[in-house]
Scaffold this motif. Sequence first.
Motif, PDB file in Angstrom:
ATOM      1  N   PRO A  19       0.847  -1.189   0.000  1.00 28.15           N
ATOM      2  CA  PRO A  19       0.000   0.000   0.000  1.00 28.15           C
ATOM      3  C   PRO A  19       0.884   1.241   0.000  1.00 28.15           C
ATOM      4  CG  PRO A  19       0.068  -0.984   2.181  1.00 28.15           C
ATOM      5  CD  PRO A  19       0.798  -1.921   1.260  1.00 28.15           C
ATOM      6  N   TYR A  20       0.291   2.373  -0.370  1.00 31.14           N
ATOM      7  CA  TYR A  20       1.082   3.596  -0.372  1.00 31.14           C
ATOM      8  C   TYR A  20       0.385   4.652   0.454  1.00 31.14           C
ATOM      9  CZ  TYR A  20       4.107   7.322  -1.779  1.00 31.14           C
ATOM     10  OH  TYR A  20       5.012   8.334  -1.737  1.00 31.14           O
ATOM     11  N   PRO A  21       1.046   5.342   1.359  1.00 31.30           N
ATOM     12  CA  PRO A  21       2.430   5.112   1.762  1.00 31.30           C
ATOM     13  C   PRO A  21       2.565   3.838   2.577  1.00 31.30           C
ATOM     14  CG  PRO A  21       1.487   6.862   3.097  1.00 31.30           C
ATOM     15  CD  PRO A  21       0.453   6.480   2.084  1.00 31.30           C
ATOM     16  N   PRO A  22       3.715   3.166   2.500  1.00 33.04           N
ATOM     17  CA  PRO A  22       3.876   1.857   3.116  1.00 33.04           C
ATOM     18  C   PRO A  22       3.954   1.859   4.640  1.00 33.04           C
ATOM     19  CG  PRO A  22       5.924   2.555   2.125  1.00 33.04           C
ATOM     20  CD  PRO A  22       4.901   3.580   1.761  1.00 33.04           C
ATOM     21  N   LEU A  23       4.325   2.954   5.252  1.00 28.32           N
ATOM     22  CA  LEU A  23       4.502   2.960   6.709  1.00 28.32           C
ATOM     23  C   LEU A  23       3.413   3.754   7.391  1.00 28.32           C
ATOM     24  CD1 LEU A  23       8.352   3.508   6.797  1.00 28.32           C
ATOM     25  CD2 LEU A  23       7.125   1.357   6.927  1.00 28.32           C
TER      26      LEU A  23
END
Length: 63
Positions: free
Chosen positions: A59-63
């Motif tokens: 997914p974006y953003p990953p964090l």
Amino acid sequence: MATYFYGVNIGAEDSTVTIATSTTGKDVEVAVNSSTNVATRDALEIAIEKLKVAIIRAPYPPL
């Protein structure tokens, strides 16, 4: 060998990709440590493809 940085700004042309031995300051940057296990272009291309797949799946953003 050394660490190389490949960098590009979002929306820029392919011809504007920067390759340097220090951070490029671009929007997206990849660091390659050629002193370790990235001794050939083939090894680099395989690693970049794995990164591409991970980026596509995450997914974006990953964090």
